[in-house]
Motif scaffolding. Structure first.
Motif, mmCIF file in Angstrom:
data_model
loop_
_atom_site.group_PDB
_atom_site.id
_atom_site.type_symbol
_atom_site.label_atom_id
_atom_site.label_comp_id
_atom_site.label_asym_id
_atom_site.label_seq_id
_atom_site.Cartn_x
_atom_site.Cartn_y
_atom_site.Cartn_z
ATOM 1 N N THR A 43 15.245 19.684 24.641
ATOM 2 C CA THR A 43 14.130 20.489 25.154
ATOM 3 C C THR A 43 14.550 21.118 26.481
ATOM 4 O OG1 THR A 43 12.556 18.937 24.164
ATOM 5 C CG2 THR A 43 11.690 20.473 25.789
ATOM 6 N N THR B 230 8.036 7.614 19.732
ATOM 7 C CA THR B 230 8.620 8.944 19.949
ATOM 8 C C THR B 230 10.133 8.839 20.015
ATOM 9 O OG1 THR B 230 8.457 8.731 22.364
ATOM 10 C CG2 THR B 230 6.583 9.726 21.216
ATOM 11 N N ILE C 279 2.437 11.946 29.981
ATOM 12 C CA ILE C 279 2.986 13.056 29.193
ATOM 13 C C ILE C 279 4.500 12.958 29.225
ATOM 14 C CG2 ILE C 279 3.089 15.549 28.938
ATOM 15 C CD1 ILE C 279 0.420 15.732 30.417
ATOM 16 N N LEU C 280 5.119 12.807 28.076
ATOM 17 C CA LEU C 280 6.568 12.645 27.958
ATOM 18 C C LEU C 280 7.205 13.988 27.635
ATOM 19 C CD1 LEU C 280 6.600 9.360 25.832
ATOM 20 C CD2 LEU C 280 6.546 9.603 28.326
ATOM 21 N N TRP C 281 8.131 14.410 28.484
ATOM 22 C CA TRP C 281 8.814 15.702 28.281
ATOM 23 C C TRP C 281 10.060 15.480 27.418
ATOM 24 C CZ3 TRP C 281 7.181 20.354 30.643
ATOM 25 C CH2 TRP C 281 8.002 21.460 30.378
ATOM 26 N N ALA D 205 7.473 19.312 23.766
ATOM 27 C CA ALA D 205 8.761 19.622 23.152
ATOM 28 C C ALA D 205 8.662 20.987 22.482
ATOM 29 C CB ALA D 205 9.147 18.540 22.144
ATOM 30 N N VAL E 267 3.258 14.345 24.276
ATOM 31 C CA VAL E 267 4.635 14.794 24.449
ATOM 32 C C VAL E 267 4.665 16.313 24.602
ATOM 33 C CG1 VAL E 267 5.569 12.858 23.135
ATOM 34 C CG2 VAL E 267 5.040 15.002 21.960
ATOM 35 N N LYS F 133 13.713 11.181 21.503
ATOM 36 C CA LYS F 133 14.128 12.285 22.354
ATOM 37 C C LYS F 133 14.695 13.422 21.513
ATOM 38 C CE LYS F 133 15.122 9.664 26.570
ATOM 39 N NZ LYS F 133 16.141 9.349 27.617
ATOM 40 N N HIS G 238 0.595 8.142 24.480
ATOM 41 C CA HIS G 238 1.237 9.187 25.268
ATOM 42 C C HIS G 238 1.160 10.518 24.523
ATOM 43 C CE1 HIS G 238 3.140 5.525 26.925
ATOM 44 N NE2 HIS G 238 3.128 6.198 28.062
ATOM 45 N N GLN H 109 10.259 14.854 24.082
ATOM 46 C CA GLN H 109 10.166 13.834 23.044
ATOM 47 C C GLN H 109 9.283 14.333 21.918
ATOM 48 O OE1 GLN H 109 10.354 9.842 23.735
ATOM 49 N NE2 GLN H 109 10.836 9.890 25.909
ATOM 50 N N ARG H 110 9.445 13.692 20.735
ATOM 51 C CA ARG H 110 8.701 14.087 19.542
ATOM 52 C C ARG H 110 8.266 12.827 18.810
ATOM 53 N NH1 ARG H 110 12.363 17.389 15.830
ATOM 54 N NH2 ARG H 110 12.032 18.972 17.459
#
Length: 342
Positions: A327, A322, A295-297, A176, A174, A324, A172, A299-300
């Motif tokens: 953001t 990842t 694509i994960l919004w 952030a 991300v 959270k 994935h 997250q890091r």
């Protein structure tokens, strides 16, 4: 809405089918590349048939030479006399090739000549200049076939995409905050200790677009600027790196928010890593892609490099993990506008 087909698969394979190619003869103008691109069963079949056909062709030529010179008749008569126990006088007949009395023996002699086995039972004499010429031609043809087929086998076993199997990307991507700006981030790593020299990485957004004149481009490729810890597009891929793209006003992701991200079914971000293999000097390329739902919004990526016993250790079990992080749930455009107001 149904998710559209990928342009590039997660394993780097391009999802493109070429149809209705009318000029098939162009492939024969570069026979070597065509052989290398063939699948292994087809390559092995051509490898085997090239040798068998050349052995059969020259076996027929050797049989014709023996037949024209009368070697077959003399050999048959000599075998009959020896079988009946006839003493006979001294034999003064000199054949073109000794011990050839059938097509089978001519075929065996063809194999001996081309692969230089030389069992010693058959040999060319100076009686027939044509036989000497055929011997030279067959040796040259055999060397050419060996060079082409062995070169093809070598190139197939050392193709660049084999090295790319150990270049990995996070499953994935991300989005952030980094340094106060929204960034698109992914992680890339190399499983081997041998390095990729002069490694470069670049990204493209592939999506369906339409021009002002109404022209529809189904796969419009847009380059987007990459940032990485080293600077520029070149990377020093000794340990896994987080590569990121700052979403600014020049980015095609400028107006994407977490609310409408998964409504962009036509969005696909392609990542291409290129470099030279240190051990072989061959240029390799690894590819992957990310669709909107990958694509994960907010997250890091978690850290995976730690110092242990005076050296750095990489834990690949956490490569794609990842966490959270806070953001903003807005587009990069709205974030910049809010900062300008403040």
């Amino acid at each position: 809405r149904e998710r559209r087909a990928r342009f590039v698969g997660k394993n780097g394979a391009c999802n493109v089918a070429h149809k209705n190619i009318r000029e098939q003869g162009r492939f024969l103008q570069d026979v070597f590349t065509t052989l290398v691109d063939l699948k292994w069963p087809h390559t092995l079949l051509i490898f085997t048939m090239s040798f068998l056909c050349s052995w059969l062709l020259f076996g027929m030529i050797w049989w014709l030479i023996a037949f024209a010179h009368g070697d077959l008749d003399h050999s048959t008569r000599l075998q009959r006399d020896l079988g009946e126990g006839a003493a006979g006088g001294p034999d003064t007949f000199v054949p073109c090739v000794t011990s050839i009395h059938s097509f089978t023996s001519a075929f065996l002699f063809s194999i001996e000549v081309q692969v230089t086995i030389g069992f010693g039972g058959r040999m060319v004499t100076e009686e027939c200049p044509a036989a000497i010429l055929v011997l030279i031609v067959q040796n040259i043809v055999g060397l050419v076939i060996n060079a082409i087929m062995l070169g093809c086998i070598f190139m197939k076993t050392s193709q660049a995409h084999r090295r790319a199997e150990t270049l990995i990307f996070s499953k994935h991507a991300v989005i952030a905050l980094r340094e106060g700006k929204l960034c698109f981030m992914l992680r890339v790593g190399d499983l081997r200790k041998s390095m990729i020299i002069s490694a470069t990485i670049r990204m493209q957004v592939v999506k369906k677009t339409a021009s002002l004149e109404g022209e529809v481009v189904p796969l419009n490729q847009i380059d987007i600027q990459m940032e990485n810890p080293v600077g520029g597009n070149s990377i020093f891929l000794v340990s896994p790196l987080i590569i990121y793209h700052v979403i600014d006003k020049n980015s095609p992701l400028y107006d994407i928010s977490p609310l409408n991200l998964h409504h962009h079914e036509d969005l696909e971000i392609i990542v291409i890593l290129e470099g030279v293999v240190e051990t072989t000097g061959i240029t390799t390329q690894a590819r992957t892609s990310y669709l909107a739902d990958e694509i994960l919004w907010g997250q890091r990526f978690v850290p995976i490099v730690a110092e242990e016993d005076g050296r750095y250790s990489v834990d690949y079990s956490k490569f794609g993990n990842t966490v959270k992080v806070p953001t903003p749930s807005c587009t990069a455009r709205q974030l910049e506008e809010d900062k300008s107001i403040m």
